[in-house]
Every structure is written in C-alpha cells, then in structure tokens.
Design an enzyme around this catalytic site. Sequence first.
Site, PDB file in Angstrom:
ATOM      1  N   ASP A 107      -2.217  14.868  -3.184  1.00  0.00           N
ATOM      2  CA  ASP A 107      -2.169  14.338  -4.537  1.00  0.00           C
ATOM      3  C   ASP A 107      -2.853  15.371  -5.445  1.00  0.00           C
ATOM      4  OD1 ASP A 107      -2.281  12.634  -6.746  1.00  0.00           O
ATOM      5  OD2 ASP A 107      -2.593  10.869  -5.533  1.00  0.00           O
ATOM      6  N   ASP A 163      -1.126   3.396   1.209  1.00  0.00           N
ATOM      7  CA  ASP A 163      -1.493   2.015   0.886  1.00  0.00           C
ATOM      8  C   ASP A 163      -1.714   1.794  -0.601  1.00  0.00           C
ATOM      9  OD1 ASP A 163      -4.042   3.528   0.879  1.00  0.00           O
ATOM     10  OD2 ASP A 163      -4.956   1.555   0.598  1.00  0.00           O
TER      11      ASP A 163
HETATM   12  C1  PRP Z   1      -4.964  10.182   0.922  1.00  0.00           C
HETATM   13  C2  PRP Z   1      -4.252  11.217   1.792  1.00  0.00           C
HETATM   14  C3  PRP Z   1      -5.017  12.472   1.570  1.00  0.00           C
HETATM   15  C4  PRP Z   1      -5.627  12.282   0.219  1.00  0.00           C
HETATM   16  C5  PRP Z   1      -4.893  13.132  -0.736  1.00  0.00           C
HETATM   17  O1  PRP Z   1      -5.993   9.607   1.627  1.00  0.00           O
HETATM   18  O2  PRP Z   1      -4.239  10.849   3.144  1.00  0.00           O
HETATM   19  O3  PRP Z   1      -5.982  12.673   2.566  1.00  0.00           O
HETATM   20  O4  PRP Z   1      -5.468  10.926  -0.179  1.00  0.00           O
HETATM   21  O5  PRP Z   1      -5.411  12.976  -2.031  1.00  0.00           O
HETATM   22  P1  PRP Z   1      -5.947  14.210  -2.868  1.00  0.00           P
HETATM   23  O6  PRP Z   1      -4.947  15.309  -2.735  1.00  0.00           O
HETATM   24  O7  PRP Z   1      -6.029  13.667  -4.271  1.00  0.00           O
HETATM   25  O8  PRP Z   1      -7.294  14.587  -2.347  1.00  0.00           O
HETATM   26  P2  PRP Z   1      -6.847   8.399   1.017  1.00  0.00           P
HETATM   27  O9  PRP Z   1      -8.086   8.940   0.363  1.00  0.00           O
HETATM   28  O10 PRP Z   1      -5.969   7.532   0.184  1.00  0.00           O
HETATM   29  O11 PRP Z   1      -7.315   7.640   2.319  1.00  0.00           O
HETATM   30  P3  PRP Z   1      -6.415   6.916   3.427  1.00  0.00           P
HETATM   31  O12 PRP Z   1      -5.674   8.001   4.170  1.00  0.00           O
HETATM   32  O13 PRP Z   1      -7.405   6.227   4.300  1.00  0.00           O
HETATM   33  O14 PRP Z   1      -5.495   5.978   2.705  1.00  0.00           O
END
Ligand code: PRP
Length: 183
Positions: A107, A163
């Site tokens: 993201d 999620d």
């Molecule tokens: C999501 C995904 C990445 C991160 C990316 O994890 O798995 O690790 O967000 O976001 P970024 O590029 O803005 O850093 P999340 O923090 O949602 O946790 P989860 O996998 O437990 O849902």
Amino acid sequence: MDASSVQGDLVDVMFTEAQIQAKLAEMARQIERDYEGEELLLVGVLRGAVMVMADLARALDRHVEIDWMAVSSYGSGTKSSGVVRILKDLDTDISGRHVLIVDEIIDTGLTLSWLTSNLASRDPASVEIGTLLRKPEAAKMDVDVKYVGWDIPNEFVVGYGLDYDERYRNLRDIGTLAPHVYG
Ligand code: PRP
C-alpha cells in the site's frame, strides 16, 4: 466464502479466485526461472499473506522453505511514520540464504521497505519481494518489488487475506468494499 455470500458489501469483484490462481502460476514460473539451482526461503508477512503464501508455495514446482514474520505498528501512526515493531521474528537464520518476502498487498510501501532493510541487515545472499497486489497511487516509499501480480487503483479491497476489521480474509475472491460498510 464466495463473493455471492457478501454481494451487498462489495462494489464489485476485482479478481476472481480463478484469476488469482492463474496469476500466481505465472509468478511461480518466473520465480522458478530466477532461482533455478538456488535454495529459496519464502517469508510470509502475517496475517494477510497466509492465502497467497499457501497458493504460491504450492504453485512452485520445486522445493522451498517457508517461514513467517508478524509485524505491527506502534499504534495507528505506523503507516505514516514507518515505525514497525516485530511481533514474531523468523525462526530461520537467513545468513547466506536467498529470501523472498511474500505479501498480499503493498500500500504505502512502509512495511515492506522497513522489513526489507531489516532482513538485509542479517547478511542474506539476497532479499526480494513478491506481492499479489500493489497500489502505486498510495506509495509513500519506493520499494523495489521483484514480482507483482497486479497494480490496482487506490481502492479499499478485501478478500484473499485482505481484511476490513478482521473480516473478509476468507473470501475466495478479491473485491472492492462498498463505502457503506466502512463509512
Ligand atoms: C498489510 C499487508 C502489508 C501491509 C502493506 O498488512 O499485509 O504487510 O499492510 O501496507 P503498507 O504498504 O502501507 O505498509 P496489515 O498491516 O493490514 O496487517 P495484516 O496482514 O495482519 O492484515
């Protein structure tokens, strides 16, 4: 769970289960070529990467090892601050190893940017990233990603590990969440 079970919660289905599996197969062929003759450790980032790890690892027609990390923020500020806390570290010593981080989405890029430097400091032979989805418009950090399934618009997507409030992770497809759900 099928998209039809939560139809009213989704604006649309962005990628079906079949499209996801076909994309992972393509990525697997590239990975097989690039790491031919090398040992490979896949590192999944909990919790969202569970589905992509399970399917990508099985799509690979070669031996791999699998390990996991769990990372989190110091509160809700993480995604803007880039401060990441390790909740679960690797069980594997990655020194001299080829490491491929497997995640379902990039993201802002802050998590993976931090994680890549953290793992790089452990003296591995290489550290690369493979992600099913990437949101170029949301990027705050340039992250060098070796394998990308799809670049997607900056929309709220759920399913296949992604999620909203811990729900929809077990949706087989990836869909755009309707604003009335999170609004
Ligand atoms: C999501 C995904 C990445 C991160 C990316 O994890 O798995 O690790 O967000 O976001 P970024 O590029 O803005 O850093 P999340 O923090 O949602 O946790 P989860 O996998 O437990 O849902």
